[in-house]
Design an enzyme around this catalytic site. Structure first.
Site, PDB file in Angstrom:
ATOM      1  CD  GLU A   9      -2.570  -1.593   0.071  1.00 45.06           C
ATOM      2  OE1 GLU A   9      -2.716  -0.747  -0.827  1.00 45.06           O
ATOM      3  OE2 GLU A   9      -2.991  -2.752  -0.033  1.00 45.06           O
ATOM      4  N   GLY A  10       1.980   1.208  -0.691  1.00 42.84           N
ATOM      5  CA  GLY A  10       2.933   2.304  -0.704  1.00 42.84           C
ATOM      6  C   GLY A  10       3.943   2.081   0.395  1.00 42.84           C
TER       7      GLY A  10
END
Length: 587
Positions: free
Chosen positions: A442-443
Site C-alpha cells: 500500500e505504498g
C-alpha cells in the site's frame, strides 16, 4: 495461545478518552448510534474474532495457500470462516444502508479489522480490500456497474482485488503497460478487453467467494505515457452471464510470511472489463481505495503489535529466570529459585514500550476513523475540511510509523522469550514474519514519508502543517507536566517545519533525504498528544497505564530531538544558518 481482543482497553480509549459516541452523534447520519450500540457491536465482534478466526492462524501459516492448475485452495477452515463472516454481516458494517450495508461508523470497522489482523493476518488479507473497493465503485462507478456489483461487494459475498503492480513497475505506476481496448456496448456500458500481467495481487484467486472483482489499472489506446494515461477497469472473474472471464492465476508467490494469503501472479487475456470513472483518471479513482487501505494497514500494525505483546506478556508472567535486581518481588514464593521475568527491568521496559505504541496508535487511528465520517457527513463545510486535513496528514504517518513498530516491536517481544521465541510453537516468530510485509505494501513506508513531507507539508512552506500542529494544543493543559512537554514538542516541530521548508528551497534533494526522519518526528509528537489525552481522562486505571506512560516520557518523546538533529545535519551552515535556535522552545 490464540489472540484474544482486549475489548475493555479498546472501549476505554474509544469512549472514555475520545468520546467517540458524542463526536459521532453530532452527525445527522449517526445521531442514533449511541455508546450502548457501539459496545454491543464490538463485544460481538471480539467474541467472533477470538472464537472463529484466531484459532485458524497457526495452521493457516503451516499449511498455507496451495496452487494447482490455476486454482488456489486456502488453508483448512478459511473458506467456512469467510462464509460465516460475510453472512453475519461483518463486511457491511460501515457501508451505506441503501447499498445493503448497516450504515454504522467507520471506526467500528477499523476496530474489527485491527482485531482480525491481530488474530489471523493471513485470513484477514482476503476481506481487507472490500471497503476500499466499495468506496471506489460507489464514488466513481456508473449506475449500471453499481447496481450489478455494489450490493455484493458491500455485503462481502464477492471479494475484490486491487491490481496495480507489474513485474517491471513496482511503485512507479507510470510505467504500467496493461492495455484496455474498447470492443462495443453491453448492458453495463461500453465494454473493454483488458490484456496484461499483474504481480503481488493479494487474493487474486482463491476458494473463499464465488466471484472476485478485480480493479485493474490499464491504458486506453492512444493514452499518454505516465500516470495521466492510466484508467481503471472493473474486471470480474465471473462474467454477468455466468461465464468465466479470461483472467488467469499463473502462480502464487512463496513468501516470508502471510502463508495463508495467496499472493498471485495474474494474467488478463483480453478479459472483459468496464471503465470506472473517467478515462485517464484511474489513479484518482484508485486512490480512494488506497487511502482506505492505508488506514487499514496502520491498524494491522497496531493489531499485530498487540498480538505479539499478548504472547510475550503471558510468557513473562509464567517464565522464571534468575533473581530480579532490586527489592524482593511480591511474586517470589517460598522455595522459588528464580523470579518471573516480568520482574526484570529489561523485560518490563520492553513490554511497556510496545504497549505505549499500541495505546497511542489506537487513539490516533480511532480518531482518524471518526474524522472519516466527519469529513463525509458534517453539515459545516469548515468542519468537513478540518477533518479531511487531519486524515490527509495523519494517514501516511499512521501507516508508516505503526507498521514499522509492528515489525520492530514484534521482534522485541520475540526477545522476551529468549530461545523459545525463535521456535515456531510459541507463535511470535510468525507475527514477526507476517508483520514485515506491512512496511512494504500500500505504498512503502518511504513513499508515505515522501507523500507527507514533499506533497503535503512543503508546497505551502509548512503553513498548513503548522496550523494543524497548533490546533492540537487546544486539548492540552500546560499545568500538567506531560502536557507541557508535549506543548514544547509541538512548538519545536512547528518551528523546525518552517526552517526545513526554507532549507528545501535551497537544496533540491533535501526533502527526500530527511522525509523518513520527519515522519517519525510527527509520529512521536502525535504519540505524546495521544498519551496526554489518555493520562488526563478521569477514571483511568493508573496501574494499567503507568508503565507505558513512563516509557512514553523516557524513551519515545526524546526521540524527536535527536531526529531533529539528524535532519539538521543534512544541510550545511552555508545553506541555512540558525545556530542553536533550532532547539529553543518556541511559544
Amino acid at each position: 495461545m490464540s489472540y484474544l481482543p482486549a475489548s475493555a482497553d479498546n472501549a476505554f480509549l474509544l469512549f472514555d478518552v475520545l468520546k467517540a459516541d458524542e463526536q459521532l452523534q453530532r452527525l445527522r447520519t449517526h445521531a442514533a448510534t449511541d455508546r450502548a450500540l457501539m459496545q454491543q457491536v464490538l463485544e460481538e465482534a471480539g467474541k467472533w474474532v477470538g472464537e472463529v478466526v484466531a484459532p485458524l492462524s497457526r495452521e493457516g501459516d503451516e499449511v498455507g495457500a496451495r496452487f494447482a492448475e490455476g486454482k488456489v485452495t486456502t488453508p483448512p477452515g478459511f473458506a467456512q470462516a469467510y462464509q460465516d463472516f460475510w453472512q453475519a454481516g461483518w463486511p457491511a458494517l460501515a457501508c451505506a444502508e441503501e447499498d445493503g450495508g448497516q450504515g454504522l461508523p467507520w471506526v467500528l470497522e477499523g476496530v474489527l479489522y485491527e482485531w482480525l489482523s491481530a488474530a489471523n493476518h493471513g485470513w484477514t488479507m482476503a476481506p481487507g480490500l472490500l471497503h476500499g473497493a466499495y468506496e471506489c465503485l460507489k464514488h466513481h462507478g456508473s449506475d449500471a456497474l453499481k447496481a450489478a456489483y455494489l450490493p455484493r461487494i458491500s455485503s462481502g459475498e464477492w471479494l475484490a482485488t486491487m491490481c496495480l503492480t507489474e513485474a517491471h513497475a513496482g511503485s512507479d505506476l507510470g510505467l504500467v503497460r496493461t492495455q484496455a481496448v474498447p470492443v462495443g456496448e453491453s448492458a453495463l456500458g461500453e465494454r473493454f478487453e483488458v490484456s496484461g500481467g499483474k504481480i503481488f495481487i493479494s487474493g487474486g484467486e482463491h476458494d473463499l467467494s464465488e466471484n472476485i472483482v478485480h480493479l485493474v489499472l490499464a491504458r486506453l489506446p492512444g493514452a499518454p505515457a505516465g500516470p495521466k494515461g492510466l484508467s481503471l477497469f472493473l474486471v470480474p472473474k465471473i462474467l454477468p452471464d455466468g461465464g468465466h472471464n479470461t483472467v488467469v492465476c499463473e502462480r502464487i508467490e512463496e513468501k516470508m510470511g502471510l502463508h495463508g494469503s495467496p499472493t498471485c501472479v495474474m494474467r488478463f487475456d483480453a478479459a472483459q472489463g468496464w471503465l470506472i470513472g473517467q478515462p485517464g483518471a484511474g489513479l484518482n479513482a484508485m486512490f480512494v481505495m488506497m487511502n482506505a487501505a492505508r488506514l487499514h494497514v496502520a491498524l494491522q500494525g497496531v493489531g499485530l503489535l498487540d498480538a505479539a505483546w499478548q504472547k510475550a506478556h503471558a510468557y513473562a508472567l509464567e517464565r522464571r529466570q534468575m533473581r530480579a535486581p532490586g527489592a524482593v518481588p511480591a511474586s517470589r514464593g517460598v522455595g522459588d529459585a528464580a523470579d518471573l521475568i516480568i520482574e526484570h527491568p529489561t523485560i518490563s521496559r520492553t513490554l511497556d514500550m510496545q504497549r505505549a505504541w499500541i495505546d497511542g496508535g489506537r487513539v490516533l487511528a480511532y480518531q482518524t476513523g471518526i474524522y472519516l465520517d466527519v469529513a463525509r457527513h458534517a453539515e459545516d463545510v469548515r468542519e468537513r475540511e478540518q477533518a479531511q486535513q487531519w486524515c490527509s496528514l495523519i494517514t501516511p504517518v499512521l501507516k508508516a510509523a505503526w507498521t514499522q513498530q509492528a515489525f520492530e516491536g514484534a521482534s522485541a517481544c520475540l526477545q522476551v522469550f529468549g530461545g523459545h521465541g525463535y521456535i515456531r510453537e510459541w507463535g511470535v516468530e510468525q507475527i514477526v514474519r507476517d508483520a514485515r510485509v506491512a512496511m512494504i505494501y500500500e505504498g512503502t513506508n518511504e513513499i508515505q514519508a515522501i507523500d507527507l513531507l514533499v506533497r503535503k507539508v512543503l508546497p505551502d512552506g509548512g503553513q498548513a502543517m503548522g496550523q494543524w500542529l497548533l490546533s492540537l494544543r487546544k486539548s492540552l493543559d500546560a499545568g500538567q507536566a506531560l502536557d507541557a512537554e508535549v506543548l514544547r514538542c509541538l512548538a519545536q516541530l512547528r518551528y523546525f517545519t518552517t526552517v526545513l521548508a526554507q532549507a528545501c528551497k535551497e537544496d533540491d534533494t533535501l526533502a527526500w533525504r530527511v522525509a523518513d526522519d520527519y515522519l517519525r518526528c510527527v509520529a512521536v509528537v502525535l504519540m505524546g498528544w495521544a498519551w496526554a489525552r489518555i493520562a488526563a481522562t478521569a477514571g483511568a486505571d493508573q496501574a494499567r497505564w503507568q508503565g507505558p506512560l513512563k516509557q512514553l516520557q523516557q524513551r519515545i518523546l526524546p526521540e524527536m530531538y535527536w531526529r531533529l538533529g539528524l535532519m539538521k545535519s543534512q544541510w550545511t551552515q552555508a545553506s541555512v544558518v540558525h545556530g542553536n535556535q533550532l532547539f529553543t522552545p518556541v511559544s
